[in-house]
Design an enzyme around this catalytic site. Sequence first.
Site, PDB file in Angstrom:
ATOM      1  N   GLY A  36       3.609  -0.435   7.085  1.00  0.00           N
ATOM      2  CA  GLY A  36       4.455   0.536   6.420  1.00  0.00           C
ATOM      3  C   GLY A  36       3.671   1.594   5.676  1.00  0.00           C
ATOM      4  O   GLY A  36       2.504   1.834   5.964  1.00  0.00           O
ATOM      5  N   ASP A 157      -7.177 -13.386   6.253  1.00  0.00           N
ATOM      6  CA  ASP A 157      -7.592 -12.035   6.641  1.00  0.00           C
ATOM      7  C   ASP A 157      -8.522 -11.436   5.591  1.00  0.00           C
ATOM      8  O   ASP A 157      -8.388 -10.264   5.204  1.00  0.00           O
ATOM      9  CB  ASP A 157      -6.372 -11.134   6.844  1.00  0.00           C
ATOM     10  CG  ASP A 157      -6.686  -9.905   7.688  1.00  0.00           C
ATOM     11  OD1 ASP A 157      -7.679  -9.942   8.440  1.00  0.00           O
ATOM     12  OD2 ASP A 157      -5.946  -8.907   7.603  1.00  0.00           O
TER      13      ASP A 157
END
Length: 530
Positions: A36, A157
């Site tokens: 986003g 991550d």
Amino acid sequence: MNTIMNKSKTEADNYIGKLLSNRYFIKDLLGLGGMGRVYLAEDIAKGGKLVAIKMLRLNLVNEQIAQRFGREIFIGAQLGRKSKNIVRLFSYGVTEEKIPFYVMEYLQGKTLKQILKTQTLSLEKILEISQQLCLGLQCAHKGVSLKGQIYPIVHRDIKPENIFINENSKNSETVKILDFGIAKFLTESSGMTLTESFVGSLPYCSPEHMEGQLHLDVRSDIYSLGLIMFEMITGKHPFHTTSRSFGTWYQLHRFQNPPKFTQVNPQVKVPQKLEELVMWCLAKDVSDRPQSIKAVLEVLKTIDVHPTESSLSSLEAPPTDSISVKLVPITSVTEKECLQQTWPKNKPIAPIVFPYLLPTTQGLIPTFWAMLPRAEIEKLINKTHTTEFISKITAYPMVLWITILYDQESSLSRWLSYYLDIKDEKGEKIVNNLAKLGYYHLLFFPLESPDKCAYVKTLNITVHQRQKLADEINLSHTLSEYISAKQAKDLLKKEYDNVKAKIIKRLSIEQQDDTLGLKPWIAKLFDKLF
């Protein structure tokens, strides 16, 4: 001023200048992310305090992405309150268009990735960042509360882009861990799981993560931490490759041992204890790594910021009290020496290839020299490259060395091949060096201007290939050949022709998925086929 994300070019945006949820005045677009947009806003209820708002993209509203977004909100809201080293989330909601968003603290500074591109870090700074990063991970690993139970969190991550160095108003810096969007609860009973397709960043994934193991634990984050510490210290990732394919990165993480610091950067001078810690974190087997972040922190706290001569891992004394590093990869040194090479006078000016053990400042390096039309070189230089070795050692001690250059878009491929006779002293030396070093330089000479080497590529050899080459040298000393050298070449060429189609098919798939996270079963399938 640098912000949490690089600001994109000015563009029309329907939210800038609007009031969100009657509280947040959207001032500007800070940047675009995979899920986003991130906006700069003023919190009217807090006297115009600056905040950042992350809003899900319209075209990405699907079940999996929505789940990731919700997971990030849930985890970030809890962890941000517990640790100053995790970005804080203040609130969340949906817009009038039913687009979900959340409000987080506004950070000023740079990501670690941005810093490493332009700066070298002192030993003191490396230890400071490492300790703060560990504290943030330790908080996550202790877990979040859900339905009255505590569930440890694995980030999955950890990479330089997700580590932010926040510049505080008090002239100090705080490390902030970002993006818990793909974090995993260490239980399946939480009801918050993703599909088991691979999600992550290939250069910073643990081997078990890439294999799709269902029960990743905190030791996966510890492996990623080791990669980041290695990069901060040497200025370079421990595994050298230009490939972005899943298969290449999996081979490196699972099978290739990380080099010593001085192999990557001869100028590095840090305490031996620090190098031992990093290598401990980078162990291939999870049982051989630190079993918790606490164990890493305990070692970090014992490392002297201003080490004495005897505590350094290098023979030379540091130039200053603050140890700085400068990137000098060993392959870069020899690549420069390759660019100084000239085409041998005893070789024809024609599209041919041949191997050569090149004497360099780093010793004898196996090289493969190729003369091709310049247009072909320029088209193939940054495309897919792979190496194959074909042999029938029990019939005759010979190896067919093949380097494949492939561009799927233009259907152009070049197969550079050469027969290495292990009975010949020169051939055996080349095979032996390939097995020992695990890489070679590919030198390109343009047909139109063949005097000097125009381009160099460094290609890695897998651990499996290296072991096979070494085994074949040993086996060749114990066997008597049963066929002639010419018959051996014919036999290897036949095998070569049989596998060509399979290799091209594999390269086509790899090139298509270069920028994607391939599922681990594809890599395993390739292992079975080849």
